[in-house]
Design a protein around this motif. Structure first.
Motif, mmCIF file in Angstrom:
data_model
loop_
_atom_site.group_PDB
_atom_site.id
_atom_site.type_symbol
_atom_site.label_atom_id
_atom_site.label_comp_id
_atom_site.label_asym_id
_atom_site.label_seq_id
_atom_site.Cartn_x
_atom_site.Cartn_y
_atom_site.Cartn_z
ATOM 1 N N VAL A 1 4.172 9.404 0.412
ATOM 2 C CA VAL A 1 3.369 10.461 0.301
ATOM 3 C C VAL A 1 3.256 11.458 1.254
ATOM 4 N N SER A 2 3.999 12.495 1.391
ATOM 5 C CA SER A 2 4.060 13.599 2.410
ATOM 6 C C SER A 2 2.873 14.205 2.511
ATOM 7 N N SER A 3 2.702 14.753 4.099
ATOM 8 C CA SER A 3 1.367 15.785 4.137
ATOM 9 C C SER A 3 1.884 16.687 5.369
ATOM 10 N N GLY A 4 1.349 17.843 5.153
ATOM 11 C CA GLY A 4 1.615 18.764 6.350
ATOM 12 C C GLY A 4 0.965 20.113 6.020
ATOM 13 N N THR A 5 0.793 20.705 7.018
ATOM 14 C CA THR A 5 -0.250 22.187 7.108
ATOM 15 C C THR A 5 0.874 23.205 7.787
ATOM 16 N N SER A 6 0.589 24.137 7.052
ATOM 17 C CA SER A 6 1.412 25.449 7.758
ATOM 18 C C SER A 6 2.783 25.551 7.622
ATOM 19 N N ALA A 7 3.638 25.533 8.722
ATOM 20 C CA ALA A 7 5.024 25.301 8.721
ATOM 21 C C ALA A 7 5.315 23.752 8.215
ATOM 22 N N ALA B 1 -8.652 3.806 4.620
ATOM 23 C CA ALA B 1 -8.691 3.646 2.816
ATOM 24 C C ALA B 1 -7.642 2.141 2.865
ATOM 25 N N GLY B 2 -6.764 2.002 3.923
ATOM 26 C CA GLY B 2 -6.203 0.719 3.750
ATOM 27 C C GLY B 2 -4.526 0.862 3.566
ATOM 28 N N TYR B 3 -4.242 2.396 3.738
ATOM 29 C CA TYR B 3 -2.684 2.710 3.633
ATOM 30 C C TYR B 3 -2.159 2.585 4.812
ATOM 31 N N VAL B 4 -0.853 2.300 4.719
ATOM 32 C CA VAL B 4 0.138 2.584 5.737
ATOM 33 C C VAL B 4 0.378 3.869 6.061
ATOM 34 N N VAL B 5 0.255 4.186 7.657
ATOM 35 C CA VAL B 5 0.692 5.690 7.957
ATOM 36 C C VAL B 5 1.991 5.693 8.796
ATOM 37 N N VAL B 6 2.641 6.461 8.272
ATOM 38 C CA VAL B 6 3.846 6.878 9.261
ATOM 39 C C VAL B 6 3.946 8.112 9.878
ATOM 40 N N GLU B 7 3.817 8.265 10.984
ATOM 41 C CA GLU B 7 4.083 9.800 11.377
ATOM 42 C C GLU B 7 5.316 10.027 12.339
ATOM 43 N N PRO B 8 5.784 10.949 11.704
ATOM 44 C CA PRO B 8 7.379 11.376 12.229
ATOM 45 C C PRO B 8 7.189 12.580 13.341
ATOM 46 N N GLY B 9 7.735 12.449 14.397
ATOM 47 C CA GLY B 9 8.235 13.512 15.111
ATOM 48 C C GLY B 9 9.410 14.313 14.546
ATOM 49 N N ALA B 10 9.621 15.552 15.069
ATOM 50 C CA ALA B 10 10.567 16.306 14.338
ATOM 51 C C ALA B 10 11.137 17.439 15.641
ATOM 52 N N ARG B 11 12.297 17.743 15.496
ATOM 53 C CA ARG B 11 12.904 18.996 16.322
ATOM 54 C C ARG B 11 12.230 20.373 15.891
ATOM 55 N N GLY B 12 12.084 21.250 16.986
ATOM 56 C CA GLY B 12 11.456 22.332 16.491
ATOM 57 C C GLY B 12 12.206 23.714 17.097
ATOM 58 N N ARG B 13 11.859 24.865 16.718
ATOM 59 C CA ARG B 13 12.557 26.053 17.258
ATOM 60 C C ARG B 13 12.590 26.517 18.526
ATOM 61 N N THR B 14 11.723 25.889 19.448
ATOM 62 C CA THR B 14 11.801 26.462 20.642
ATOM 63 C C THR B 14 12.506 25.616 21.622
ATOM 64 N N LEU B 15 13.037 24.542 21.240
ATOM 65 C CA LEU B 15 13.742 23.454 22.129
ATOM 66 C C LEU B 15 15.164 23.860 22.456
ATOM 67 N N LYS B 16 15.396 23.748 23.635
ATOM 68 C CA LYS B 16 16.625 24.599 24.313
ATOM 69 C C LYS B 16 17.063 23.538 25.414
ATOM 70 N N ALA C 1 0.940 -1.136 -0.016
ATOM 71 C CA ALA C 1 0.154 0.039 0.138
ATOM 72 C C ALA C 1 0.893 1.058 0.048
ATOM 73 N N PRO C 2 0.432 2.294 -0.414
ATOM 74 C CA PRO C 2 1.054 3.770 -0.228
ATOM 75 C C PRO C 2 1.157 3.863 1.114
ATOM 76 N N ILE C 3 2.379 4.723 1.426
ATOM 77 C CA ILE C 3 2.634 5.191 2.794
ATOM 78 C C ILE C 3 2.275 6.569 2.834
ATOM 79 N N LEU C 4 1.514 7.002 3.635
ATOM 80 C CA LEU C 4 1.352 8.629 4.060
ATOM 81 C C LEU C 4 2.464 8.788 5.110
ATOM 82 N N PHE C 5 3.069 9.789 4.876
ATOM 83 C CA PHE C 5 3.968 10.271 5.588
ATOM 84 C C PHE C 5 3.646 11.694 6.077
ATOM 85 N N ALA C 6 3.090 11.501 7.391
ATOM 86 C CA ALA C 6 2.104 12.837 7.813
ATOM 87 C C ALA C 6 2.867 13.561 8.915
ATOM 88 N N ASN C 7 3.392 14.746 8.669
ATOM 89 C CA ASN C 7 4.148 15.415 9.635
ATOM 90 C C ASN C 7 3.112 16.310 10.646
#
Length: 544
Positions: A240-246, A186-201, A108-114
């Motif tokens: 297939v990637s997806s994301g909103t705004s930044a 829909a029967g797709y594989v879903v990968v949800e990655p975390g990621a570092r962001g600007r406020t981490l200190k 199946a396609p892989i949705l890579f949803a950040n």
């Protein structure tokens, strides 16, 4: 949403910022590795058996409920030398039964949803099932970040101008919609990655999630998935990637920059898997990107609109920024879709009205009942409705939208107060200017005459236009799904239109449209996106 869990085998992962040891596919890794900085792909092995079995009910885009049983892998660290495993980890969801029928998602396609919003950190470590990733980490001080909008705009605010939900939850007719859940149903594989962001200190006061951390992390996550072809379910050649705004900006950048060598040293430092980071298709909603030109684009679009206070923005500054946009746009030499010709600051309003805005209004009005359409047109007399089509002027459209969301400048604030200023912070410096104009007009007391020497490289690393125009990338995605609300004044309407025009000029398949009367973070055709994935991927679901 309720889950019915059947535990199979669990993987324990330390999720603190300084976690010492993590188990990845059953193999222990140290979070603060030292020594040789080469990629340690041998340790990044996906364990097919380390899942939890869950069952949940998902409502699809048509309003139909589906009972979905799926295997859920939680918080897998995707690099050998993580800086922070709380963010550099991913979740995987694989459907095995939908509405009582067994499904085979092996190809199946892989949705890579950040779930990035506002260039803030995003984590999946606390998720309890599919669609559980989200933005975390409110600003630690000094920078409110109001301009680096997250999505959707109707979500609960963190009190800093950011939105708590992140980029996987969007608005559809006033209701929240989760692309990861729709994809799973829909029967797709879903990968949800975390990621570092600007406020981490860290404890030394150093910001370790500023540019280019987020895009490097997402690339590393793609590499992990592709390195585990044959072990991780799904077709790793159909990501297939997806994301909103930044997150939409990062999704478009991920698609544009596949396998670009300019990220190599950053990926090597993390011990990313030795695999491709190219993806097959990109889904981007209201992408806030092309940041070095974003102030000019914003003023070209919204410069005459009043602020929320009713005041008019400084027109001297606005006109100077508009002139910068005109010069930039001319240099791009982009052709509009459908044979429009070269896009310039002089004709872009005509292009937007003809190519996107009038068709958007037409679609919206055509879908209304006769009485509802009559009521809408009576309240919006600037629209002419004739022969089933809407028409209006650019000036009337701007008046219809009303107050602009952002002050001036919208992105590189003279007072270093924006989220984008924070995104380009460095070391213990919370925020920096990333445009010469912003630095020249600085109001914080800076005396520097030139931007810091690393800024040009960071801008290239964070801008998809570099990979589409300046140095066209052969390994980019060839399929683009781009969406934006017509009332989204968090960004300029030209930003997504330029991405679409650049990709189209290169011969790519582009689906780009605007949602009429919708604001930031809207998604009014989520079912169409799910169907589009199957179409471009050439996928037909298989039952066991």
């Amino acid at each position: 949403m309720k889950h019915r869990a059947v535990k199979r085998r669990s993987v324990v992962i330390g999720i603190g910022a300084t976690a010492g040891v993590a188990a990845v596919g059953g193999i222990a890794l140290t979070a603060q590795a030292s020594g040789d900085s080469s990629s340690s792909s041998d340790s990044l092995v996906f364990d097919p058996e380390a899942y939890t079995k869950l069952t949940t009910t998902i409502t699809d885009a048509d309003g139909t409920d589906h009972e979905v049983t799926y295997h859920f892998w939680k918080a897998i660290t995707y690099v050998a030398k993580p800086v922070d495993e709380a963010y550099q980890s991913l979740n995987v969801s694989v459907p095995v039964e939908i509405d009582g029928t067994a499904v085979d998602a092996s190809n199946a396609p892989i949705l890579f949803a950040n779930s990035v919003g506002g260039y803030m950190p995003s984590s999946v470590a606390e998720a309890t099932g599919v669609g559980g990733g989200g933005m975390t980490g409110a600003p630690t001080g000094g920078t409110g970040g109001a301009s680096a909008s997250a999505a959707p705009s109707a979500s609960a605010s963190t009190g800093t101008g950011e939105v708590a939900s992140g980029g996987n939850a969007m608005l559809n007719a006033g209701k929240m919609v989760s692309l990861p859940q729709l994809a799973l149903a829909a029967g797709y594989v879903v990968v949800e990655p975390g990621a570092r962001g600007r406020t981490l200190k860290n404890s030394a006061g150093e910001y370790y999630g500023v540019a280019p951390a987020a895009i490097v992390d997402l690339k590393a996550a793609v590499r992990y998935v592709r390195a585990n072809k044959g072990r991780i379910p799904g077709n790793t050649d159909r990501i297939v990637s997806s994301g909103t705004s930044a997150g939409g900006a990062l999704s478009s950048l991920l698609g544009a920059s596949g396998d670009s060598p300019i990220y190599a040293k950053y990926l090597k430092e993390l011990g990313a898997a030795d695999a491709s980071d190219a993806i097959f298709a990109t889904g981007a909603w209201c992408p806030i990107t092309d940041l070095e030109h974003a102030d000019g684009a914003y003023e070209w679009n919204w410069g005459t609109n009043v602020l929320s206070t009713g005041e008019v923005a400084d027109q001297t500054v606005s006109k100077e920024l508009q002139a910068q946009f005109a010069e930039y746009q001319a240099g791009l030499k982009l052709k509009g879709l459908d044979g429009f010709g070269t896009l310039t600051a002089r004709n872009y309003d005509e292009y937007l009205v003809e190519q996107y805005l009038q068709p958007s209004a037409t679609t919206y009005l055509a879908a209304l009942s006769d009485s509802a359409r009559e009521t809408y047109l009576a309240a919006n007399t600037f629209i002419t409705w004739k022969n089933g089509k809407a028409s209006f002027t650019w000036a009337d459209f701007l008046t219809h939208v009303g107050a602009r969301k952002k002050t001036i400048p919208a992105f590189d604030g003279f007072d270093l107060s924006t989220g984008e200023n924070n995104e380009f912070g460095k070391g213990t410096t919370i925020a920096r200017h990333f445009t010469a104009y912003g630095l020249k007009n600085d109001t914080t007391g800076l005396t520097a005459k030139r931007l810091d020497s690393d800024i040009p490289e960071l801008l290239r690393l964070m801008n998809p236009m570099y990979h589409l125009v300046d140095e066209p990338n052969e390994n980019r995605t060839k399929h683009w799904w781009i969406r934006l609300g017509t009332k989204d004044s968090d960004t300029s309407l030209t930003v997504s239109a330029n991405i679409a025009a650049a990709a189209h000029t290169l011969g790519d398949d582009v689906s780009h449209l605007y949602y009429w009367d919708e604001g930031h973070g809207s998604n009014t055709d989520p079912g169409d996106f799910i169907a589009w994935i199957a179409k471009v991927a050439g996928y037909k679901a298989r039952k066991k």
